[in-house]
Design an enzyme around this catalytic site. Sequence first.
Site, PDB file in Angstrom:
ATOM      1  N   ASN A 197      -6.436  -1.168  -1.180  1.00 51.50           N
ATOM      2  CA  ASN A 197      -6.911  -0.181  -0.200  1.00 51.50           C
ATOM      3  C   ASN A 197      -8.356  -0.362   0.218  1.00 51.50           C
ATOM      4  O   ASN A 197      -8.664  -0.496   1.396  1.00 51.50           O
ATOM      5  CB  ASN A 197      -6.716   1.237  -0.744  1.00 51.50           C
ATOM      6  CG  ASN A 197      -7.131   2.286   0.276  1.00 51.50           C
ATOM      7  OD1 ASN A 197      -6.438   2.522   1.270  1.00 51.50           O
ATOM      8  ND2 ASN A 197      -8.267   2.918   0.056  1.00 51.50           N
TER       9      ASN A 197
ATOM     10  N   HIS B 210      -3.765   0.593  -6.431  1.00 51.04           N
ATOM     11  CA  HIS B 210      -4.130   1.217  -5.159  1.00 51.04           C
ATOM     12  C   HIS B 210      -5.521   0.808  -4.721  1.00 51.04           C
ATOM     13  O   HIS B 210      -5.745   0.497  -3.541  1.00 51.04           O
ATOM     14  CB  HIS B 210      -4.048   2.741  -5.249  1.00 51.04           C
ATOM     15  CG  HIS B 210      -4.410   3.410  -3.964  1.00 51.04           C
ATOM     16  ND1 HIS B 210      -5.656   3.965  -3.732  1.00 51.04           N
ATOM     17  CD2 HIS B 210      -3.716   3.571  -2.809  1.00 51.04           C
ATOM     18  CE1 HIS B 210      -5.697   4.448  -2.513  1.00 51.04           C
ATOM     19  NE2 HIS B 210      -4.536   4.226  -1.923  1.00 51.04           N
TER      20      HIS B 210
ATOM     21  N   HIS C  81       1.587   4.945  -2.884  1.00 50.93           N
ATOM     22  CA  HIS C  81       1.716   6.329  -2.412  1.00 50.93           C
ATOM     23  C   HIS C  81       3.112   6.900  -2.656  1.00 50.93           C
ATOM     24  O   HIS C  81       3.267   7.971  -3.261  1.00 50.93           O
ATOM     25  CB  HIS C  81       1.396   6.400  -0.915  1.00 50.93           C
ATOM     26  CG  HIS C  81      -0.042   6.276  -0.592  1.00 50.93           C
ATOM     27  ND1 HIS C  81      -0.844   7.364  -0.312  1.00 50.93           N
ATOM     28  CD2 HIS C  81      -0.845   5.184  -0.493  1.00 50.93           C
ATOM     29  CE1 HIS C  81      -2.077   6.954  -0.051  1.00 50.93           C
ATOM     30  NE2 HIS C  81      -2.106   5.628  -0.164  1.00 50.93           N
TER      31      HIS C  81
ATOM     32  N   HIS D  93       0.821  -1.207   0.000  1.00 52.38           N
ATOM     33  CA  HIS D  93       0.000   0.000   0.000  1.00 52.38           C
ATOM     34  C   HIS D  93       0.857   1.260   0.000  1.00 52.38           C
ATOM     35  O   HIS D  93       0.865   2.014  -0.968  1.00 52.38           O
ATOM     36  CB  HIS D  93      -0.948  -0.003   1.194  1.00 52.38           C
ATOM     37  CG  HIS D  93      -1.932   1.127   1.176  1.00 52.38           C
ATOM     38  ND1 HIS D  93      -2.622   1.523   2.286  1.00 52.38           N
ATOM     39  CD2 HIS D  93      -2.343   1.946   0.172  1.00 52.38           C
ATOM     40  CE1 HIS D  93      -3.416   2.540   1.980  1.00 52.38           C
ATOM     41  NE2 HIS D  93      -3.257   2.812   0.699  1.00 52.38           N
TER      42      HIS D  93
ATOM     43  N   ILE E 194      -6.605   8.498  -0.885  1.00 55.00           N
ATOM     44  CA  ILE E 194      -6.818   8.225   0.537  1.00 55.00           C
ATOM     45  C   ILE E 194      -5.766   7.218   0.995  1.00 55.00           C
ATOM     46  O   ILE E 194      -5.241   6.469   0.155  1.00 55.00           O
ATOM     47  CB  ILE E 194      -8.234   7.662   0.810  1.00 55.00           C
ATOM     48  CG1 ILE E 194      -8.518   7.564   2.306  1.00 55.00           C
ATOM     49  CG2 ILE E 194      -8.390   6.318   0.156  1.00 55.00           C
ATOM     50  CD1 ILE E 194      -8.549   8.860   3.039  1.00 55.00           C
TER      51      ILE E 194
END
Length: 832
Positions: free
Chosen positions: A684, A680, A492, A487, A832
Amino acid sequence: MEHQRRRQASVIKGEVVIIRHGHSVPGKSVSVHVCSCTEDNPGSGRGRLSESAYLKNGKSNTINGIKTTTYKVKLHVDPEFGIPGALVIKSQNKHKFFIQSASLQTFNQTIHFDCNSWMYPFKKTKADRVFFSNTSYLPNQTPSGLMELRENELESLRGKRIGERKEWDRIYDYDYYNDLGNPDKGRKHTRPVLGGSVSHPYPRRLRTGRPPSNEDPFTESHSGKDNLDIYVPPDERFSPKKLSAFILNSFQATIHFLSPEEKSLFQQDFSSFHTFEETHRMFSSNRSHAVEEWIKGILKKGVPEELYREVIHASKKNPMKFPLPQIIAENGMAWLDDEEFGRQMLAGTNPTRIQCLEVFPPQDKNGVKSSIKRSQIEHNLDDLTVVEAMNLWRLFILDHHDYLMPYISRINTKGVCVYASRTLLFLRSDGTLKPIAIELSLIDSNDGNEINRVFVPSSQGTEAALWQLAKAHVATNDSVYHHLISHWLQTHAVVEPFIIATRRQLSEMHPIHRLLNPHFKDTMHINALARRILINSGGILEKILFSGEVSMELSSELYKGWRFDEQGLPADLLKRGMALEDADPDNPTGVQLLFEDYPYGADGLEIWTAIKTWVTEFCSIFYKDDNSVQTDSELQAWWWEIQYVGHGDKCHEEWWYQMTTCSTLIETLTILIWIASAIHASVNFGQYTYAGYPLNRPTLCRKFIPKEGTFEYAEFLKDPDKYYLKMLPDTFEMSIGVALVEVLSWHTSDEVYLGQRPSEWTDNEEVRHKFEKFNGTLKEIEGKIMSRNGDSKLKNRWGPAKVPFNGLYPDTSNIASQVGMTGKGIPNSISI
């Protein structure tokens, strides 16, 4: 007739839409003028300018909870003005405001400007704000009147590498992760700088320019404020509605996020539960009023007063309790099933780690072999030998061994008990994975050698109970890897340098900038918040993961093996041995899955193909041949900066693509969009489904598996289930983890999904047509996924827990279902 047309062209009418949030509307304190695509003087590179106009006659409206004000503008221009190419806005208002869009009517056509940015007072920015129209140009095709403006705008975004960034700055630059520690708070908050060294390589982050700390000149200081105030350029910040929703969701989830002093507010600990069924109580009771008031106090210090009032008002409408996670909704005990344990490696929240076993016994990079014996597993191979099973590609491994072993001794302190693990699984004839052996490894404190224990499945008695403990330790390893690597690092962190390079090197009018822009929405803001509260020293991940204060060091270690060219799905599947190369010209992916019932792989290949087809068709409109790629000065600067600066610790790796062909450009863009959207989403938004029940996905263990003859073994024999529960974290740590995955799994109402864009995001009719085709393809894929999920022969689609695989369900059209923890939907970006 011609004279009348020219006189009419001397006035350009338009509208400017702002989102109202808190302060009074800007009105006449804001001036607007436009810049023409036509040069003012031949060879100057500067366009003709209109006279200034002021926002007036504002008309307010509320749609879907968003308050907007639309202003009319009337701009007087020279009759030979030409086509408007840029909107230049100057704000003398004392407050910031959010500008959403603008449009101009000229020569019977509407010219659109997608703004979506905060506007700040001129006395602070000392510069006008420029927005280019929705027409895209390669650098060498730029209209002569916009050439200087295009270059100057990029130069201003690069800024100078001096000083601390202010809220109103629009400057993009790189820095190391030198802000995770806070040595001024004490030695326990010291953390190594990530990035810029061989020992701790890392992707770059956005530079904020804060001065160094007092105790360590290499660590950036903190503001000293206990809030969410950290520099993010205005164009990267959450919209007012998104910010409010994020704070509200976090507030409601973190009612359970308590400091150690507040643990007394809980009336029970997991050690007080005697059976697994009793643990379901944590989802059935309302949250403590005392806890709620305590969190309100923290919130009031951390956000503006107006936002605080908005959040508190909204929170009163919603119950303060954790919803029941899907993993226990249909069958509260299914998570204990071996089939469900294996299924989650293919269709759970971390389906990207499992790989085909190529060597038996498994061995590390130094050639040290595993302790798993053939005799321990061959009775579970449906009458096959190990060699036969491997030749048929029916043996798999979930490997959490090699990267953990160097950290085991540092991690196993302060009551944390973790093993490195290898889990072997067998592919049965019905397509399900059967776990057949778990090896747990430690380091001998006396001689530094590896100590291994091997567990095999059993259906009853002591061996069965020990097997469940071993599976819990494997689930813990996988959970931590998921949080830190699958993740955080691989979506990110690795994407942020691409965003910075795009803003610095690709003009807003560059077609690749327009293609990528939706896939960068909110990423830098959520990453900045993560550095403040999630991955920092003493942050949430250090509190809930067994890796504790070495968490980010561990992610740096895994970054050493990261390769951009292996992030695309076909390459990833081949690397993990989950697919074979396929030379069939009718197969656009070039790979064939080893077995049909791998939900992540099956759905992912269709999403991958749809993205690549869309990217190919988009690029073909602007790049006619390889030479057009090679001569695109902005594109070449963008790619060089990503390789040599953004991911500078890997700049000399041979696997970087050479940006010289259309096919290379298409592959690069497809991988980047795939990471930001599909990968993602898959790791997520299903987190609460599985990790919302922390016994299914624990993030640390407090006990090792007991050995015969010890006091712990006697305790274990007395009540195996009670021992299992005592092995897991206490309620405080569990609740933080549940609160975190609740927030991360939440879709907000302003999310934009793959295949969705504002109707006027481009004025190119051919591009719009291709994008509509892409949207249609995604809807077809939705139907295929629903069909597969309804196929009883595909057992990994539901499993014993009866949880359908929707991790890659696009959800492009069902707007009403897209708010909350839906467990499905692929947003365009890492938001997010």
